[in-house]
Scaffold this active site. Sequence first.
Site, short mmCIF file in Angstrom:
data_model
loop_
_atom_site.label_atom_id
_atom_site.label_comp_id
_atom_site.label_asym_id
_atom_site.label_seq_id
_atom_site.Cartn_x
_atom_site.Cartn_y
_atom_site.Cartn_z
N ARG A 38 22.63 19.91 31.27
CA ARG A 38 23.44 20.72 30.36
C ARG A 38 24.10 19.87 29.28
O ARG A 38 24.32 20.35 28.17
CB ARG A 38 24.50 21.49 31.15
CG ARG A 38 23.88 22.59 31.95
CD ARG A 38 24.89 23.40 32.70
NE ARG A 38 24.23 24.58 33.23
CZ ARG A 38 24.75 25.41 34.11
NH1 ARG A 38 25.97 25.18 34.57
NH2 ARG A 38 24.09 26.44 34.53
N LYS A 224 18.28 42.15 45.78
CA LYS A 224 18.69 43.55 45.94
C LYS A 224 18.51 44.41 44.71
O LYS A 224 18.76 43.97 43.59
CB LYS A 224 20.18 43.58 46.29
CG LYS A 224 20.48 43.18 47.69
CD LYS A 224 21.94 43.47 47.94
CE LYS A 224 22.34 43.10 49.34
NZ LYS A 224 23.79 42.92 49.40
N GLY A 381 18.69 31.75 37.50
CA GLY A 381 18.63 30.39 38.05
C GLY A 381 17.38 30.12 38.87
O GLY A 381 16.71 29.11 38.67
N GLY A 404 23.36 34.94 34.58
CA GLY A 404 24.11 36.19 34.45
C GLY A 404 24.05 36.73 33.03
O GLY A 404 23.85 37.93 32.80
P1 AMP Z 1 18.77 37.11 43.43
O1 AMP Z 1 19.99 36.26 43.60
O2 AMP Z 1 19.02 38.57 43.50
O3 AMP Z 1 17.92 36.69 42.25
O4 AMP Z 1 17.90 36.85 44.73
C1 AMP Z 1 17.37 35.59 45.03
C2 AMP Z 1 17.14 35.53 46.50
O5 AMP Z 1 16.31 36.59 46.91
C3 AMP Z 1 16.46 34.25 46.95
O6 AMP Z 1 17.36 33.47 47.66
C4 AMP Z 1 15.30 34.76 47.81
O7 AMP Z 1 15.18 34.04 49.02
C5 AMP Z 1 15.69 36.19 48.10
N1 AMP Z 1 14.53 37.02 48.40
C6 AMP Z 1 13.44 37.20 47.66
N2 AMP Z 1 12.55 37.98 48.29
C7 AMP Z 1 13.09 38.31 49.49
C8 AMP Z 1 12.66 39.10 50.59
N3 AMP Z 1 11.47 39.68 50.59
N4 AMP Z 1 13.51 39.22 51.63
C9 AMP Z 1 14.69 38.62 51.62
N5 AMP Z 1 15.16 37.87 50.62
C10 AMP Z 1 14.36 37.72 49.55
#
Ligand code: AMP
Length: 424
Positions: A38, A224, A381, A404
């Site tokens: 950065r 999620k 990220g 974000g």
């Molecule tokens: P996010 O912070 O919403 O971008 O989510 C990133 C996280 O989602 C990572 O740490 C992944 O390990 C998790 N992830 C991706 N696919 C899955 C899955 N099928 N089941 C559980 N966690 C997941």
Amino acid sequence: MNYAKKSVKDVDVAGKKVLLRCDFNVPTKDGVITSDKRIVAALPTIKYLLDNGAAVIACSHMGKPIATYDAYVKKQTEKGTAPEKITEEAWQKSLKKLSLKPVAARLSELLGIEVKMASDVVGESAKALAAELKPGELMLLENLRYEKGETKNNPDLAKALASMAELYVSDAFGTVHRAHASTAGVADYLPAVCGFLIEKEIGIMGKALADPERPFVAILGGAKVSDKLNVISNLLEKVDTLIIGGGMAYTFLAAKGYGVGTSLLDAEKLDYCKEMMAKAEEKGVKLLLPIDTVIAKSFPDPIDGPIEVETVPSDSIPDDMMGLDIGEKTRELFADAAKSAKTVVWNGPMGVFENPTLAKGTIAVAQALADSEAITIVGGGDSAAACEQLGFADKITHISTGGGASLEFLEGKELPGVAALLDK
Ligand code: AMP
């Protein structure tokens, strides 16, 4: 929202004192910077300003210092820290850990000039150094979040920051989605323009959203659905194809009536997913979901430990199994869609990519973007790190520096730190 904003090149900086908001929120261990990415990224704007005769007062936040002792006591008490350990000395130590002094030292090495380090943000030290600062010289304020007014966008703090300078330059894209004193408030008191980093971010992403070259494909992943509700709905207004992978895909699969076993499921968002599928149909947007899924008995523990997996069609996930990555056929399907696009935006991993066995879907998407002739934009990220680790960074048109902020950009939300800048 207007993304055509004035940059440092559109104003006269010679002889001016410039308050430059950077993102020097670098990872450190025991006071040593572990990645200076950065800091290096901020150099073009700093050099431009110095070379063109500005006196540069750089500022940034680092981590999340607790600005008052009372708040520190409250936080530690909530965390269950033993009362005898909650002392003024411990608080001071926690603040010191987040000092920007190591950043000043690294900046000085990289630029080969002295960087004057203030011992406060808007106190006597900062004001005295700023008053003395000559064209071509650079100083750095202490961690902006040492001031409790920073995250509250306190006008007195914004005014105090502004009082040291004649021009404000914003170059910290990772913080523009927050209305803080140093990212938005200060623009009430100074003419405000962007540096090269933000100019690139809003130039490329603004164009991709406002007037994309088509076909325009968006790929969303991550844990999620509920984290990306607005993004999904907003993207359906703009894209030709929306691809959904990662943990969030299972809620869509469940909404289609498939059993998803013990996979991640946002049960409260089933109706929302149905609505989004209907919206896609109504808008003529192709919505691609995984057609096959890599499953295991349970989540890997440790996350990067060995795991036994098999691949099944997405409508045949057994009740006691968990989906953890997209299968091979899905990788091909998603990669083909990405390759035939003219614009692709990607945010979020396709599986539990922290585990080498479950990283194949994420790698396949990164590879497809790297191979694509399209304008490719990666935000977030995890997806950005995946592209960098795989050595694809220079094959991607733009890797956003703000996770974000880039998501809020895709949502179509107004970014306070961009809205505050002067229009072209
Ligand atoms: P996010 O912070 O919403 O971008 O989510 C990133 C996280 O989602 C990572 O740490 C992944 O390990 C998790 N992830 C991706 N696919 C899955 C899955 N099928 N089941 C559980 N966690 C997941």
